[in-house]
Scaffold this motif. Structure first.
Motif: not given
Length: 116
Positions: A45-47, A61, A84
């Motif tokens: 999960r991306f927040y 995402f 990244h």
């Protein structure tokens, strides 16, 4: 019984190494090696900074398995050069076999066929 929320140095190093490999394997498109980093049922999960789930163009995402994560990102990054970069992690022991980890992250994406 959990007596401390602190992560041991050995666990800290192992998780940090895995995160470095995560970025390197994505940036070098080594998806087979990437798949060795997590369990098949891992959830990704991306927040946003405000702790809401990132969503772009109708796509949340939130990936419910390693294969769904790899399938989507390998296609999305197919024609991209990526970089990244991760800040230092914040870690806390949640149980004897679970660690909560949070990283700041910056990525650079350059897609072939796009103007500078």
């Amino acid at each position: 019984m959990l007596t401390s929320s602190y992560v041991s140095f050995e666990i800290y190093l192992e998780i940090t190494k895995k995160k470095a490999q995560y970025g390197r394997y994505i940036d070098t498109k080594l998806w087979d090696q990437f798949q060795s980093l997590a369990l098949p049922n891992a959830r990704f999960r991306f927040y946003n900074a405000d702790n809401t789930l990132i969503s772009r163009n109708g796509r949340d995402f939130d990936f419910d398995s390693l294969s769904s994560f790899v399938d989507w990102w390998s296609e999305f990054f197919k024609n991209a050069q990526t970089l990244h970069m991760f800040g230092p992690p914040e870690m806390s022991l949640q149980s004897e076999d679970e660690v909560f980890v949070s990283w700041s992250m910056e990525d650079q994406l350059c897609f072939q066929g796009t103007a500078n």
